[in-house]
Design an enzyme around this catalytic site. Structure first.
Site, PDB file in Angstrom:
ATOM      1  N   ASP A 105      47.545  34.019  31.204  1.00 36.15           N
ATOM      2  CA  ASP A 105      48.513  33.457  30.264  1.00 36.15           C
ATOM      3  C   ASP A 105      49.913  33.976  30.614  1.00 36.15           C
ATOM      4  O   ASP A 105      50.124  35.184  30.741  1.00 36.15           O
ATOM      5  CB  ASP A 105      48.106  33.903  28.849  1.00 36.15           C
ATOM      6  CG  ASP A 105      48.853  33.174  27.755  1.00 36.15           C
ATOM      7  OD1 ASP A 105      49.318  32.040  27.991  1.00 36.15           O
ATOM      8  OD2 ASP A 105      48.960  33.735  26.639  1.00 36.15           O
ATOM      9  N   HIS A 106      50.859  33.070  30.788  1.00 36.38           N
ATOM     10  CA  HIS A 106      52.263  33.428  31.056  1.00 36.38           C
ATOM     11  C   HIS A 106      52.446  34.362  32.259  1.00 36.38           C
ATOM     12  O   HIS A 106      53.123  35.395  32.151  1.00 36.38           O
ATOM     13  CB  HIS A 106      52.919  34.066  29.818  1.00 36.38           C
ATOM     14  CG  HIS A 106      53.059  33.126  28.668  1.00 36.38           C
ATOM     15  ND1 HIS A 106      54.041  32.171  28.602  1.00 36.38           N
ATOM     16  CD2 HIS A 106      52.311  32.955  27.553  1.00 36.38           C
ATOM     17  CE1 HIS A 106      53.899  31.471  27.484  1.00 36.38           C
ATOM     18  NE2 HIS A 106      52.847  31.918  26.834  1.00 36.38           N
ATOM     19  N   HIS A 115      51.539  25.630  23.521  1.00 35.94           N
ATOM     20  CA  HIS A 115      51.694  27.072  23.269  1.00 35.94           C
ATOM     21  C   HIS A 115      52.105  27.262  21.816  1.00 35.94           C
ATOM     22  O   HIS A 115      52.600  26.346  21.179  1.00 35.94           O
ATOM     23  CB  HIS A 115      52.746  27.669  24.208  1.00 35.94           C
ATOM     24  CG  HIS A 115      52.210  27.927  25.571  1.00 35.94           C
ATOM     25  ND1 HIS A 115      51.920  29.183  26.033  1.00 35.94           N
ATOM     26  CD2 HIS A 115      51.871  27.066  26.559  1.00 35.94           C
ATOM     27  CE1 HIS A 115      51.429  29.087  27.261  1.00 35.94           C
ATOM     28  NE2 HIS A 115      51.391  27.813  27.605  1.00 35.94           N
ATOM     29  N   SER A 139      49.038  28.624  16.887  1.00 39.82           N
ATOM     30  CA  SER A 139      48.352  29.214  15.733  1.00 39.82           C
ATOM     31  C   SER A 139      48.765  28.514  14.440  1.00 39.82           C
ATOM     32  O   SER A 139      49.926  28.114  14.284  1.00 39.82           O
ATOM     33  CB  SER A 139      48.661  30.715  15.627  1.00 39.82           C
ATOM     34  OG  SER A 139      47.778  31.441  16.460  1.00 39.82           O
ATOM     35  N   ASP A 178      46.446  32.804  19.605  1.00 34.89           N
ATOM     36  CA  ASP A 178      46.331  34.253  19.651  1.00 34.89           C
ATOM     37  C   ASP A 178      46.606  34.853  18.268  1.00 34.89           C
ATOM     38  O   ASP A 178      45.781  35.573  17.701  1.00 34.89           O
ATOM     39  CB  ASP A 178      47.328  34.801  20.688  1.00 34.89           C
ATOM     40  CG  ASP A 178      47.163  36.290  20.935  1.00 34.89           C
ATOM     41  OD1 ASP A 178      46.281  36.903  20.309  1.00 34.89           O
ATOM     42  OD2 ASP A 178      47.910  36.859  21.749  1.00 34.89           O
TER      43      ASP A 178
END
Ligand code: G3H
Ligand code: 13P
Ligand code: ZN
Length: 307
Positions: free
Chosen positions: A82-83, A210, A213, A255
């Site tokens: 991730d990233h 992205h 959440s 996340d």
């Protein structure tokens, strides 16, 4: 079974559903993700940031994921960086056994982002690994934002078309108004779905959201009830997530929801029994809380029962 990222996301792209890409920083998060996938009969992407890799060690990240994917051999799982910030970081992850990497050069100018992404793609594809890149900047957009301001921050669909064609990237994260963490929107939640649809139409590849959440009400409540503070927090509403999937999102990065759900349980146990110091008494309910959030998300995004 550990598979290449595109195996999972190409199917999701063709059939029009979203797959959760869940971050982990320890065994408990990873275990909860796998158990949820097992119960919901869903493919999964498990992802580790550079920070998570530094915290656990890359051998532990890969080793744990491989062991879990053997335990649940019927579940298609991809291990994603991730990233990733540099070519070297992506290369290290690929050499260690990751099956998908993100090169995040979205803060560079378009040409530099394209050049670095193309370099990672060339290397990754030789190794049979898929690549994600990002266009635009991840930040919330407000109601009164002007067209010019929006254009400066969010993905440009025409640029996305050129970027995908020239870099040969496998999936793309277009900035459409989300941001990381628990404080995504100052006013009412707002995402640019028209822009998303245009990116999908022009690129026709799996797209990534992205900062996806949702901070469901029961998760926020559980955290607040134990004395936690999340003043001003706001996630992406469930109906927005579903609209995003309809608009072409196939990888849904999550996340913050897992962190809050887990920590609410840790706080609850700590409050309820001040004498408790057995780690398992805190972490077992934490895992259950994460599992519940993930199963619910798999049903919402449409990846449940897709194995
Ligand atoms: O997008 C960021 C993820 O939530 C990972 O965050 O860098 O704190 O591990 P981290
Ligand atoms: P959240 O902070 O909304 O969970 O986003 C996570 C993410 O985008 C990881 O890349
Ligand atoms: Zn992210």
């Amino acid at each position: 079974m550990l598979v290449v990222g595109n195996d999972i996301l190409h199917k999701a792209h063709q059939d029009g559903y979203g797959v959760g890409a869940f971050n982990f920083v320890n065994f408990e998060m990873l275990n909860a993700i796998f158990e949820a996938a097992n119960e919901a009969n869903s493919p999964i992407i498990v992802q580790a940031s550079e920070g998570a890799i530094k915290y656990m060690g890359i051998d532990v990240v890969v080793g744990m994921t491989k062991v879990m994917s053997k335990r649940y051999s019927h579940i298609p799982v991809s291990l994603h960086l991730d990233h990733g910030t540099t070519f070297e970081s992506c290369q290290k992850a690929i050499q260690a056994g990751f099956t998908s990497v993100m090169i995040d050069a979205s803060h560079h100018i378009f040409e530099e982002n394209l050049e670095l992404t193309a370099k990672v793609v060339k290397y990754a594809h030789q190794e049979g690994v898929s690549v994600e890149a990002e266009l635009g900047r991840l930040m919330g957009i407000e109601d009164n934002i002007s067209v010019d301001e929006k254009d400066a921050v969010l993905v440009n669909p025409k640029e996305a078309e050129v970027f995908v064609r020239e870099s040969k990237v496998d999936y793309l994260a277009p900035a459409i108004g989300t941001s990381h963490g628990a404080f995504k929107f100052k006013g009412e939640p707002k995402l640019d779905f028209e822009r998303l649809q245009e990116v999908k139409r022009l690129t026709n590849i799996p797209l990534v959201l992205h900062g996806a959440s949702a901070i469901p009400e029961y998760v926020r409540e559980a955290f607040l009830k134990t004395g936690g503070d999340l003043k001003g927090s706001k996630g992406v509403p469930f109906d927005f997530l579903q609209e995003a999937v309809k608009g072409g999102i196939n990888k849904v990065n999550t996340d913050t929801d897992l962190r809050i759900a887990f920590m609410a349980e840790v706080r609850r146990v700590a409050n309820e029994d001040k004498t408790q110091f057995d780690l398992r008494k805190f972490f077992a309910p934490g895992m259950e809380a994460i599992k519940k959030v993930i199963i619910e998300r798999m049903n919402l995004l449409g990846s449940a029962n897709k194995i």
